[in-house]
Design a protein around this motif. Structure first.
Motif, PDB file in Angstrom:
ATOM      1  N   TYR A 185       0.854  -1.197   0.000  1.00 58.27           N
ATOM      2  CA  TYR A 185       0.000   0.000   0.000  1.00 58.27           C
ATOM      3  C   TYR A 185       0.885   1.240   0.000  1.00 58.27           C
ATOM      4  O   TYR A 185       1.865   1.321   0.742  1.00 58.27           O
ATOM      5  CB  TYR A 185      -0.897  -0.010   1.240  1.00 58.27           C
ATOM      6  N   GLY A 186       0.552   2.190  -0.849  1.00 58.21           N
ATOM      7  CA  GLY A 186       1.383   3.385  -0.993  1.00 58.21           C
ATOM      8  C   GLY A 186       1.036   4.453   0.026  1.00 58.21           C
ATOM      9  O   GLY A 186      -0.087   4.952   0.051  1.00 58.21           O
ATOM     10  N   ALA A 187       1.968   4.772   0.908  1.00 62.08           N
ATOM     11  CA  ALA A 187       1.735   5.836   1.888  1.00 62.08           C
ATOM     12  C   ALA A 187       3.062   6.474   2.267  1.00 62.08           C
ATOM     13  O   ALA A 187       4.120   5.856   2.138  1.00 62.08           O
ATOM     14  CB  ALA A 187       1.054   5.273   3.123  1.00 62.08           C
ATOM     15  N   VAL A 188       2.985   7.702   2.766  1.00 64.13           N
ATOM     16  CA  VAL A 188       4.188   8.413   3.199  1.00 64.13           C
ATOM     17  C   VAL A 188       4.392   8.148   4.686  1.00 64.13           C
ATOM     18  O   VAL A 188       3.448   8.227   5.465  1.00 64.13           O
ATOM     19  CB  VAL A 188       4.028   9.934   2.968  1.00 64.13           C
ATOM     20  N   ARG A 189       5.613   7.790   5.084  1.00 57.62           N
ATOM     21  CA  ARG A 189       5.903   7.610   6.514  1.00 57.62           C
ATOM     22  C   ARG A 189       6.220   8.973   7.121  1.00 57.62           C
ATOM     23  O   ARG A 189       6.972   9.745   6.539  1.00 57.62           O
ATOM     24  CB  ARG A 189       7.104   6.680   6.708  1.00 57.62           C
ATOM     25  N   THR A 190       5.650   9.243   8.279  1.00 57.81           N
ATOM     26  CA  THR A 190       5.907  10.540   8.907  1.00 57.81           C
ATOM     27  C   THR A 190       7.334  10.558   9.488  1.00 57.81           C
ATOM     28  O   THR A 190       7.885   9.504   9.788  1.00 57.81           O
ATOM     29  CB  THR A 190       4.897  10.820  10.040  1.00 57.81           C
ATOM     30  N   HIS A 197       9.024  18.053  11.696  1.00 58.66           N
ATOM     31  CA  HIS A 197       7.769  18.198  10.951  1.00 58.66           C
ATOM     32  C   HIS A 197       7.948  17.716   9.519  1.00 58.66           C
ATOM     33  O   HIS A 197       9.051  17.749   8.983  1.00 58.66           O
ATOM     34  CB  HIS A 197       7.306  19.644  10.980  1.00 58.66           C
ATOM     35  N   SER A 198       6.856  17.279   8.925  1.00 61.49           N
ATOM     36  CA  SER A 198       6.923  16.860   7.522  1.00 61.49           C
ATOM     37  C   SER A 198       7.324  18.062   6.681  1.00 61.49           C
ATOM     38  O   SER A 198       6.850  19.176   6.923  1.00 61.49           O
ATOM     39  CB  SER A 198       5.559  16.354   7.069  1.00 61.49           C
ATOM     40  N   PRO A 199       8.207  17.863   5.692  1.00 56.64           N
ATOM     41  CA  PRO A 199       8.593  18.983   4.823  1.00 56.64           C
ATOM     42  C   PRO A 199       7.430  19.353   3.900  1.00 56.64           C
ATOM     43  O   PRO A 199       7.289  18.786   2.815  1.00 56.64           O
ATOM     44  CB  PRO A 199       9.794  18.422   4.052  1.00 56.64           C
ATOM     45  N   LEU A 200       6.593  20.264   4.372  1.00 54.13           N
ATOM     46  CA  LEU A 200       5.323  20.562   3.705  1.00 54.13           C
ATOM     47  C   LEU A 200       5.512  21.005   2.253  1.00 54.13           C
ATOM     48  O   LEU A 200       4.814  20.534   1.348  1.00 54.13           O
ATOM     49  CB  LEU A 200       4.583  21.641   4.501  1.00 54.13           C
ATOM     50  N   GLY A 201       6.485  21.911   2.021  1.00 53.17           N
ATOM     51  CA  GLY A 201       6.709  22.435   0.669  1.00 53.17           C
ATOM     52  C   GLY A 201       7.079  21.325  -0.302  1.00 53.17           C
ATOM     53  O   GLY A 201       6.456  21.169  -1.368  1.00 53.17           O
ATOM     54  N   THR A 202       8.085  20.523   0.089  1.00 58.31           N
ATOM     55  CA  THR A 202       8.543  19.429  -0.777  1.00 58.31           C
ATOM     56  C   THR A 202       7.423  18.418  -1.002  1.00 58.31           C
ATOM     57  O   THR A 202       7.202  17.958  -2.131  1.00 58.31           O
ATOM     58  CB  THR A 202       9.745  18.694  -0.116  1.00 58.31           C
ATOM     59  N   ASP A 203       6.707  18.073   0.086  1.00 60.34           N
ATOM     60  CA  ASP A 203       5.608  17.106  -0.029  1.00 60.34           C
ATOM     61  C   ASP A 203       4.545  17.607  -1.013  1.00 60.34           C
ATOM     62  O   ASP A 203       4.042  16.844  -1.842  1.00 60.34           O
ATOM     63  CB  ASP A 203       4.957  16.865   1.349  1.00 60.34           C
ATOM     64  N   CYS A 204       4.224  18.903  -0.911  1.00 62.04           N
ATOM     65  CA  CYS A 204       3.199  19.475  -1.792  1.00 62.04           C
ATOM     66  C   CYS A 204       3.652  19.437  -3.249  1.00 62.04           C
ATOM     67  O   CYS A 204       2.876  19.105  -4.149  1.00 62.04           O
ATOM     68  CB  CYS A 204       2.875  20.913  -1.389  1.00 62.04           C
ATOM     69  N   LEU A 205       4.935  19.773  -3.469  1.00 59.11           N
ATOM     70  CA  LEU A 205       5.457  19.761  -4.836  1.00 59.11           C
ATOM     71  C   LEU A 205       5.394  18.353  -5.429  1.00 59.11           C
ATOM     72  O   LEU A 205       4.993  18.172  -6.586  1.00 59.11           O
ATOM     73  CB  LEU A 205       6.902  20.264  -4.845  1.00 59.11           C
ATOM     74  N   TRP A 206       5.793  17.356  -4.630  1.00 57.13           N
ATOM     75  CA  TRP A 206       5.736  15.965  -5.090  1.00 57.13           C
ATOM     76  C   TRP A 206       4.299  15.564  -5.417  1.00 57.13           C
ATOM     77  O   TRP A 206       4.028  14.961  -6.445  1.00 57.13           O
ATOM     78  CB  TRP A 206       6.286  15.033  -4.006  1.00 57.13           C
ATOM     79  N   ALA A 207       3.389  15.904  -4.489  1.00 59.36           N
ATOM     80  CA  ALA A 207       1.984  15.537  -4.677  1.00 59.36           C
ATOM     81  C   ALA A 207       1.428  16.205  -5.931  1.00 59.36           C
ATOM     82  O   ALA A 207       0.743  15.572  -6.741  1.00 59.36           O
ATOM     83  CB  ALA A 207       1.171  15.944  -3.454  1.00 59.36           C
ATOM     84  N   GLY A 230       2.781  10.824  -1.827  1.00 58.28           N
ATOM     85  CA  GLY A 230       1.709  11.035  -0.840  1.00 58.28           C
ATOM     86  C   GLY A 230       0.353  11.170  -1.493  1.00 58.28           C
ATOM     87  O   GLY A 230      -0.076  10.305  -2.259  1.00 58.28           O
ATOM     88  N   ALA A 231      -0.321  12.307  -1.222  1.00 54.94           N
ATOM     89  CA  ALA A 231      -1.670  12.515  -1.746  1.00 54.94           C
ATOM     90  C   ALA A 231      -1.691  12.507  -3.271  1.00 54.94           C
ATOM     91  O   ALA A 231      -2.719  12.206  -3.886  1.00 54.94           O
ATOM     92  CB  ALA A 231      -2.231  13.834  -1.224  1.00 54.94           C
ATOM     93  N   GLY A 232      -0.555  12.818  -3.889  1.00 54.01           N
ATOM     94  CA  GLY A 232      -0.478  12.848  -5.356  1.00 54.01           C
ATOM     95  C   GLY A 232      -0.777  11.503  -5.979  1.00 54.01           C
ATOM     96  O   GLY A 232      -1.319  11.428  -7.091  1.00 54.01           O
ATOM     97  N   SER A 233      -0.435  10.427  -5.283  1.00 55.18           N
ATOM     98  CA  SER A 233      -0.720   9.101  -5.836  1.00 55.18           C
ATOM     99  C   SER A 233      -1.898   8.449  -5.110  1.00 55.18           C
ATOM    100  O   SER A 233      -2.381   7.411  -5.505  1.00 55.18           O
ATOM    101  CB  SER A 233       0.521   8.210  -5.713  1.00 55.18           C
TER     102      SER A 233
END
Lengths: 340, 146
Positions: free
Chosen positions: A153-158, B18-28, B85-88
């Motif tokens: 399952y595809g998910a991001v680990r925190t 904290h999660s790297p919000l900027g990078t995560d958003c760009l990937w998504a 992440g949310a992108g996929s």
């Protein structure tokens, strides 16, 4: 015999860890402690058809290797104290089905190894066991499918999440003889600092580690600097920092603290986020790294403090906070021959 | 211990990376957009083959679902998702991944109670609340005389 001071049992004639073995999987074999393992397998299935069976096999191999190193057979073992993370401790149960030794299953989540060592030392010291196996294991894939999501399952680990180790550690305890001595044991009390984030176990467990250490120091009138190292089990990078902050609030500055979850993997290169975890993590680090150091004499006296998060999937979904526990054992380097 | 639970909660917030919000958003954004772009390319291809718009749309969804199922089986989809992440997760491919990954994972418990029963453990709530939303939306539309 043992004397009791507060929450701590002190053994005047310390039982010993006569032999030990650590077995690990692929990721553990790529980590900084690989050289200390007795066996490493690139195939995490350990030749089995399911992950649960793979973990039972992992534990069985650790037990057999430990006995082989001690040059004894199963028949000479009086009791096994073992546990794991699977529901109803099935990895241990199925491993014991193959071994056929008297067995008592334990559950202390990731603290199981210290729990087994503590209980085992007490039984050996009281003359109720000679040749006692203490062990625990965890398997990344078995834990993921039980506690989290399917492996594919595809998910991001925190960033605060920890990586369950695919590893097992086994120790053979004897009342006397050559080996690392178990000088004292402190069984922990359950602590709950209202952490509900299942991806931040380190934060949930740090107060338990701090509380048990404080009890031990108070009971034995010791200071942190009396030890070559204070090893915690599986707090990870986040939990370790919180542990040190909790102790700083008590006026204790810890300079010799090492966390098993932080040294089993190279967190950055192996993408394990906050570090390793699982009942097999600190068990394997103990057998592959800590005990060999004591045997070589690099370290003389140290504390092994394993922590466990005691929630279940059900209590987590019911929005309960995560209670945690930590058990401590004090370990001494083997006595040199000719000294008292 | 001296530190209270409230004080500890404040420390936990501060210490936890904290999660790297900027990078995560760009990937998504990149991966999510990429999957949608692929969908549009597929749709245009199907239209160019002379298929009707409805059928071309359905075939596009089917192709994306099949592609996601194959990538999940090969162990590749989760590698992409670990970054995206949310992108996929949000596109239809994420839904396919949720169903296929559970089907693979629980096959050791048998075809009926393993794969069959647990295939929808992750996707199930999406279906339940998706259907519920459709009923509510339909009701509102009916009331408005649509």
């Amino acid at each position: 015999m043992a004397t009791r001071r507060g929450d701590t049992l002190i053994f005047s004639d310390p039982p010993v860890i006569a032999s030990h073995a650590a077995v690990g999987g692929k990721k553990e074999g790529e980590g900084p402690l690989a050289a200390g393992f007795d066996e490493l397998r690139a195939d995490n299935s350990f030749g089995q058809s399911g992950w649960e069976a793979a973990e039972a096999e992992l534990q069985l191999r650790a037990a057999r290797l430990c006995l082989k190193k001690a040059q004894i057979t199963e028949k000479e073992v009086s009791l096994v104290l073992a546990g794991d993370l699977q529901a109803q401790c099935t990895a241990s149960n199925y491993a014991m089905r193959a071994l056929g030794i008297p067995y008592a299953g334990l559950f202390g989540a990731c603290s199981t190894m210290a729990e087994a060592l503590g209980l085992g030392a007490a039984l050996c010291s009281a003359g109720m066991a000679d040749g006692l196996l203490a062990m625990s294991s965890s398997h990344f894939c078995a834990a993921e499918r039980q506690f989290r999501t399917p492996l594919s399952y595809g998910a991001v680990r925190t960033p605060t999440a920890q990586w369950t180790a695919t590893a097992a550690g086994a120790c053979l305890l004897r009342p006397t003889g050559p080996g690392v001595g178990i000088r004292a044991v402190t069984f922990g009390r359950v602590q709950d600092y209202q952490i509900k984030d299942i991806n931040n176990m380190g934060a949930a467990m740090a107060p338990a580690a701090a509380a048990t250490l404080l009890h031990y120091l108070r009971d034995t009138h010791s200071e942190p600097q009396d030890f070559d190292a204070i090893y915690t089990g599986d707090l990870g990078h986040v939990g370790s920092q919180l542990f040190r902050e909790l102790l700083a609030a008590e006026g204790l500055l810890l300079k010799n603290h090492v966390d098993c979850g932080c040294i089993l993997y190279d967190a950055e290169a192996q993408s394990v986020k906050s570090g390793g975890s699982g009942a097999g993590c600190c068990a394997a680090v103990l057998c592959a790294h800590i005990l060999p150091r004591l045997e070589r004499g690099t370290q003389k006296r140290l504390l092994f403090l394993a922590t466990g998060a005691l929630m279940s999937q059900t209590t987590f979904l019911q929005k309960e906070s995560i209670p945690a526990i930590a058990h401590l054992v004090e370990l001494w380097a083997p006595k040199k021959e000719g000294t008292a | 211990m001296k530190m209270t639970a409230q004080e500890y909660a404040r420390r936990v917030k501060k210490v936890g990376p904290h999660s790297p919000l900027g990078t995560d958003c760009l990937w998504a954004f990149g991966v999510g957009g990429g999957i949608c772009l692929l969908g549009e390319v597929l749709r245009q291809r199907y239209l160019a083959l002379g298929l009707e718009a409805d059928l071309a749309g359905t075939l596009t969804s089917c192709t994306l679902i099949a592609l996601s199922a194959v990538l999940t089986t090969l162990g590749l989809y989760q590698k992409l998702a670990a970054r995206a992440g949310a992108g996929s997760l949000v596109p239809i491919t994420g839904f396919a991944n949720a169903v296929v990954s559970a089907a693979i994972e629980f096959k050791t418990e048998g075809r009926i109670l393993g794969t069959g029963a647990k295939m929808f453990t992750i996707a199930g709530p999406v279906i339940v609340y998706g259907t519920l939303s459709a009923v509510v939306y339909g009701g509102v539309l009916w009331l408005l005389g649509g």
